[in-house]
Design a protein around this motif. Structure first.
Motif, PDB file in Angstrom:
ATOM      1  N   LEU A 174      -2.200 -12.067  26.703  1.00  0.00           N
ATOM      2  CA  LEU A 174      -1.076 -12.582  26.154  1.00  0.00           C
ATOM      3  C   LEU A 174      -0.038 -11.781  25.397  1.00  0.00           C
ATOM      4  CD1 LEU A 174       0.076 -15.283  24.527  1.00  0.00           C
ATOM      5  CD2 LEU A 174      -1.664 -14.729  22.780  1.00  0.00           C
ATOM      6  N   LEU A 175      -0.348 -10.441  24.922  1.00  0.00           N
ATOM      7  CA  LEU A 175       0.335  -9.563  24.210  1.00  0.00           C
ATOM      8  C   LEU A 175       1.317  -8.723  25.319  1.00  0.00           C
ATOM      9  CD1 LEU A 175      -2.194  -7.593  21.904  1.00  0.00           C
ATOM     10  CD2 LEU A 175      -0.297  -8.970  21.315  1.00  0.00           C
ATOM     11  N   GLU A 176       0.673  -8.643  26.590  1.00  0.00           N
ATOM     12  CA  GLU A 176       1.612  -8.074  27.554  1.00  0.00           C
ATOM     13  C   GLU A 176       2.562  -9.085  27.958  1.00  0.00           C
ATOM     14  OE1 GLU A 176       2.504  -5.204  30.584  1.00  0.00           O
ATOM     15  OE2 GLU A 176       1.194  -5.204  28.741  1.00  0.00           O
ATOM     16  N   THR A 177       2.469 -10.387  28.135  1.00  0.00           N
ATOM     17  CA  THR A 177       3.297 -11.183  28.246  1.00  0.00           C
ATOM     18  C   THR A 177       4.508 -11.311  27.057  1.00  0.00           C
ATOM     19  OG1 THR A 177       1.848 -12.596  29.215  1.00  0.00           O
ATOM     20  CG2 THR A 177       3.946 -13.751  28.664  1.00  0.00           C
ATOM     21  N   LYS A 178       4.130 -11.238  25.867  1.00  0.00           N
ATOM     22  CA  LYS A 178       5.034 -11.125  24.595  1.00  0.00           C
ATOM     23  C   LYS A 178       5.664  -9.826  24.817  1.00  0.00           C
ATOM     24  CE  LYS A 178       2.773 -14.293  21.773  1.00  0.00           C
ATOM     25  NZ  LYS A 178       3.760 -15.545  21.987  1.00  0.00           N
ATOM     26  N   ARG A 179       5.172  -8.825  25.181  1.00  0.00           N
ATOM     27  CA  ARG A 179       5.829  -7.486  25.309  1.00  0.00           C
ATOM     28  C   ARG A 179       6.964  -7.650  26.411  1.00  0.00           C
ATOM     29  NH1 ARG A 179       6.230  -3.306  28.354  1.00  0.00           N
ATOM     30  NH2 ARG A 179       4.778  -3.970  29.757  1.00  0.00           N
ATOM     31  N   LEU A 180       6.717  -8.210  27.522  1.00  0.00           N
ATOM     32  CA  LEU A 180       7.560  -8.324  28.620  1.00  0.00           C
ATOM     33  C   LEU A 180       8.749  -9.046  28.316  1.00  0.00           C
ATOM     34  CD1 LEU A 180       5.082  -8.504  31.670  1.00  0.00           C
ATOM     35  CD2 LEU A 180       6.525  -6.816  31.068  1.00  0.00           C
ATOM     36  N   ASP A 181       8.334 -10.378  27.580  1.00  0.00           N
ATOM     37  CA  ASP A 181       9.601 -11.197  27.062  1.00  0.00           C
ATOM     38  C   ASP A 181      10.379 -10.491  26.177  1.00  0.00           C
ATOM     39  OD1 ASP A 181       8.563 -13.152  28.633  1.00  0.00           O
ATOM     40  OD2 ASP A 181       7.528 -14.163  26.670  1.00  0.00           O
ATOM     41  N   LEU A 182       9.881  -9.516  25.197  1.00  0.00           N
ATOM     42  CA  LEU A 182      10.654  -8.602  24.282  1.00  0.00           C
ATOM     43  C   LEU A 182      11.448  -7.771  24.873  1.00  0.00           C
ATOM     44  CD1 LEU A 182      11.368  -7.792  21.197  1.00  0.00           C
ATOM     45  CD2 LEU A 182       9.588  -6.176  21.570  1.00  0.00           C
ATOM     46  N   ALA A 221      12.602  -8.117  27.987  1.00  0.00           N
ATOM     47  CA  ALA A 221      13.751  -8.702  28.572  1.00  0.00           C
ATOM     48  C   ALA A 221      14.823  -9.186  27.482  1.00  0.00           C
ATOM     49  CB  ALA A 221      13.110 -10.046  29.135  1.00  0.00           C
ATOM     50  N   CYS A 222      14.519  -9.728  26.231  1.00  0.00           N
ATOM     51  CA  CYS A 222      15.335  -9.933  25.518  1.00  0.00           C
ATOM     52  C   CYS A 222      16.218  -8.661  24.995  1.00  0.00           C
ATOM     53  CB  CYS A 222      14.651 -10.562  24.256  1.00  0.00           C
ATOM     54  SG  CYS A 222      14.046 -12.100  24.517  1.00  0.00           S
ATOM     55  N   LYS A 223      15.579  -7.611  24.826  1.00  0.00           N
ATOM     56  CA  LYS A 223      16.174  -6.442  24.538  1.00  0.00           C
ATOM     57  C   LYS A 223      17.294  -5.947  25.795  1.00  0.00           C
ATOM     58  CE  LYS A 223      12.771  -4.211  21.723  1.00  0.00           C
ATOM     59  NZ  LYS A 223      12.064  -2.784  21.443  1.00  0.00           N
ATOM     60  N   ASN A 224      16.895  -6.031  26.916  1.00  0.00           N
ATOM     61  CA  ASN A 224      17.736  -5.953  27.907  1.00  0.00           C
ATOM     62  C   ASN A 224      18.926  -6.838  28.118  1.00  0.00           C
ATOM     63  OD1 ASN A 224      16.310  -3.551  28.936  1.00  0.00           O
ATOM     64  ND2 ASN A 224      14.942  -4.972  30.261  1.00  0.00           N
ATOM     65  N   ARG A 225      18.723  -8.175  27.605  1.00  0.00           N
ATOM     66  CA  ARG A 225      19.938  -9.007  27.619  1.00  0.00           C
ATOM     67  C   ARG A 225      20.684  -8.893  26.442  1.00  0.00           C
ATOM     68  NH1 ARG A 225      15.863 -13.297  28.898  1.00  0.00           N
ATOM     69  NH2 ARG A 225      15.796 -13.834  26.708  1.00  0.00           N
ATOM     70  N   VAL A 226      20.262  -8.422  25.503  1.00  0.00           N
ATOM     71  CA  VAL A 226      21.037  -8.066  24.131  1.00  0.00           C
ATOM     72  C   VAL A 226      21.937  -6.694  24.502  1.00  0.00           C
ATOM     73  CG1 VAL A 226      21.154  -7.058  21.850  1.00  0.00           C
ATOM     74  CG2 VAL A 226      19.688  -9.111  22.359  1.00  0.00           C
ATOM     75  N   GLU A 227      21.302  -5.724  25.238  1.00  0.00           N
ATOM     76  CA  GLU A 227      21.825  -4.432  25.375  1.00  0.00           C
ATOM     77  C   GLU A 227      23.302  -4.750  26.366  1.00  0.00           C
ATOM     78  OE1 GLU A 227      22.824  -0.705  25.125  1.00  0.00           O
ATOM     79  OE2 GLU A 227      21.173  -1.536  24.033  1.00  0.00           O
ATOM     80  N   SER A 235      20.013   1.688  18.801  1.00  0.00           N
ATOM     81  CA  SER A 235      18.676   2.223  19.191  1.00  0.00           C
ATOM     82  C   SER A 235      17.512   1.758  18.195  1.00  0.00           C
ATOM     83  CB  SER A 235      18.629   3.668  19.784  1.00  0.00           C
ATOM     84  OG  SER A 235      18.892   4.388  18.702  1.00  0.00           O
ATOM     85  N   CYS A 236      16.472   1.474  18.985  1.00  0.00           N
ATOM     86  CA  CYS A 236      15.560   0.927  17.890  1.00  0.00           C
ATOM     87  C   CYS A 236      14.311   2.202  17.801  1.00  0.00           C
ATOM     88  CB  CYS A 236      14.685  -0.253  18.153  1.00  0.00           C
ATOM     89  SG  CYS A 236      15.754  -1.721  18.341  1.00  0.00           S
TER      90      CYS A 236
END
Length: 93
Positions: free
Chosen positions: A64-72, A74-80, A92-93
């Motif tokens: 579950l944590l791995e899935t959430k990390r991958l989602d995060l 992906a979201c960071k990449n879309r924002v970038e 940069s974070c």
């Protein structure tokens, strides 16, 4: 060894030594069997129970944590990507 000691005769020094060694080997074997049994009861069974129950829960949570990390990510990449299209500097974070 006990049988060999009895065949030589318990009265002889060699026979009595064989009998003593045979008796001690029997005691050692019994102690080893007792140790293996207690190790199974005190270590192996609780470990098996942990692996069967708790490890399944740990693996589920890890996935579950791995899935959430991958989602995060992906979201960071879309924002970038959106920021780069708008010409804004990236944060940069």
């Amino acid at each position: 060894m006990i049988e060999a000691g009895n065949s030589f005769g318990p009265g002889t020094s060699y026979g009595s030594a064989l009998i003593k060694v045979g008796q001690w080997e029997q005691k050692l074997g019994q102690t080893e069997r007792d140790f293996i049994g207690s190790a199974g009861m005190c270590f192996t069974q609780p470990l098996r129970k942990f692996l069967e129950t708790e490890m399944k829960t740990i693996i589920k949570e890890k996935n579950l944590l791995e899935t959430k990390r991958l989602d995060l990510d992906a979201c960071k990449n879309r924002v970038e990507k959106a920021r780069s299209m708008l010409g804004q500097p990236s944060v940069s974070c």
